[in-house]
Design an enzyme around this catalytic site. Structure first.
Site, PDB file in Angstrom:
ATOM      1  N   PRO A  88       3.052  -3.741  24.732  1.00 11.23           N
ATOM      2  CA  PRO A  88       2.083  -3.440  23.812  1.00 11.23           C
ATOM      3  C   PRO A  88       0.755  -2.938  24.266  1.00 11.23           C
ATOM      4  O   PRO A  88       0.392  -3.173  25.455  1.00 11.23           O
ATOM      5  CB  PRO A  88       1.738  -4.707  23.019  1.00 11.23           C
ATOM      6  N   CYS A  89       0.047  -1.992  23.574  1.00 11.18           N
ATOM      7  CA  CYS A  89      -1.248  -1.492  24.096  1.00 11.18           C
ATOM      8  C   CYS A  89      -2.294  -2.336  23.286  1.00 11.18           C
ATOM      9  O   CYS A  89      -2.815  -1.941  22.418  1.00 11.18           O
ATOM     10  CB  CYS A  89      -1.142  -0.072  23.564  1.00 11.18           C
ATOM     11  N   ILE A  90      -2.679  -3.384  24.088  1.00 10.64           N
ATOM     12  CA  ILE A  90      -3.836  -4.164  23.677  1.00 10.64           C
ATOM     13  C   ILE A  90      -4.745  -4.297  24.962  1.00 10.64           C
ATOM     14  O   ILE A  90      -4.195  -4.497  26.028  1.00 10.64           O
ATOM     15  CB  ILE A  90      -3.344  -5.514  23.429  1.00 10.64           C
TER      16      ILE A  90
END
Length: 322
Positions: A88-90
């Site tokens: 995920p792009c966090i």
């Protein structure tokens, strides 16, 4: 003795069970609590509502000084999920400099749930997902349902497994782009030319058909003659006495086969004339057929039966009673 990371994860796990966040389930799958399995449900009133996502979280002994590695087991078609790695792009998970020691397991899972239900369309890592979501949300919903399953939770408990080793197993991530391409090839495949060619449009079949038809017209009488011969042979065999038939079948070791017309003619030369008469006219054929059966069934035992019946009729009943 357990290290600092183990104690922190025990604390986080206890906190997660106490809060019991809706749509979030997590459990460790290793004794040292470094490996976790997670299930996250999409928030209500979002395109992800009713869908569940499986993830894995890998902690290191440096927790909580460094962020864990989070990956989706089945990579969702999401603008903020890398279609190749499943990560995920966090920001605080991607950049260790933005990680804060105040972050816990619960804060990580809540951030993932918010990201899934509220994708950020600026600088997406999955450009195709962002494009479809922007232009056609209904199509995007349809694509999501292709690979996501409804949430099915047997219980809400989040206790440690009794045997953690049974939960450990290799997990393989699948890119949605690869899955979508494979699905498209299977679901939209076209029939091969062999099955698309109509039977009546096949020139080879049409030529063979006319060839068979021509042979049938030329030898029509012969085919009908052979059919009548075999019919007579079977009828005569069925009218044989049971004792004679069983004795003949007991001698033969091989299954009974229908003889050829030549064999029938050799067995009974008079059958040729009888069958020819059957074929020429239907009415005369039935008569000849009947006469053929009667002639063939005039066996000695039938004569004895007739003599016995005649003798019985000559007996005097009064004499017998006396």
């Amino acid at each position: 003795m357990h290290g600092r990371a183990y104690l922190l994860l025990q604390r986080d796990f206890y906190d997660l069970k106490e809060n019991n966040y809706k749509g979030i389930t997590a459990r460790p799958v290793s004794e040292d609590m470094m490996e976790w399995e997670v299930e996250i449900e999409g928030l209500q009133n979002s395109v992800w509502q009713g869908l569940v996502f499986q993830l894995t979280i890998h902690f290191t002994s440096e927790y909580n000084y460094a962020p864990p590695v989070v990956k989706f087991v089945t990579i969702p078609f999401h603008p903020n999920v890398d279609p190749h790695t499943g990560q995920p792009c966090i920001d605080f998970l991607d950049n260790p400099k933005k990680w804060n020691t105040n972050y816990t397991l619960s804060s990580i899972l809540l951030a993932l749930q918010v990201m899934l239900s509220n994708p950020v369309l600026e600088n997406p890592v999955n450009l195709e997902a962002a494009r479809i979501l922007t232009k056609d949300e209904s199509l995007y919903r349809t694509i999501l349902k292709l690979f996501n399953r409804p949430l099915q939770m047997k219980d809400d408990s989040q206790e440690l497994p009794k045997d953690p080793h049974k939960c450990i197993g290799p997990t393989k991530t699948t890119s949605f782009s690869d899955y979508y391409q494979a699905w498209s090839r299977i679901a939209t495949s076209k029939a091969t030319e062999y099955y698309r060619t109509a039977l009546l449009k096949d020139p080879n079949f049409i030529g063979q058909y006319y060839k068979w038809k021509k042979m049938d017209l030329q030898h029509h009488k012969e085919w009908n003659l052979k059919y009548s011969v075999i019919k007579c042979w079977l009828a005569r065999k069925n009218r044989m006495p049971d004792e004679v038939r069983h004795s003949m079948e007991g001698i033969k070791l091989c299954p009974t086969q229908i003889p050829t017309t030549d064999e029938i003619f050799l067995e009974s030369p008079t059958a040729i004339n009888s069958v020819t008469n059957i074929y020429e006219t239907e009415e005369e054929g039935w008569k000849s057929d009947t006469s053929l059966y009667e002639n063939n069934t005039d066996e000695p035992w039938e004569e004895e039966v007739e003599d016995l019946i005649s003798w019985i009729n000559t007996l005097n009943t009064n004499t017998l009673e006396d």
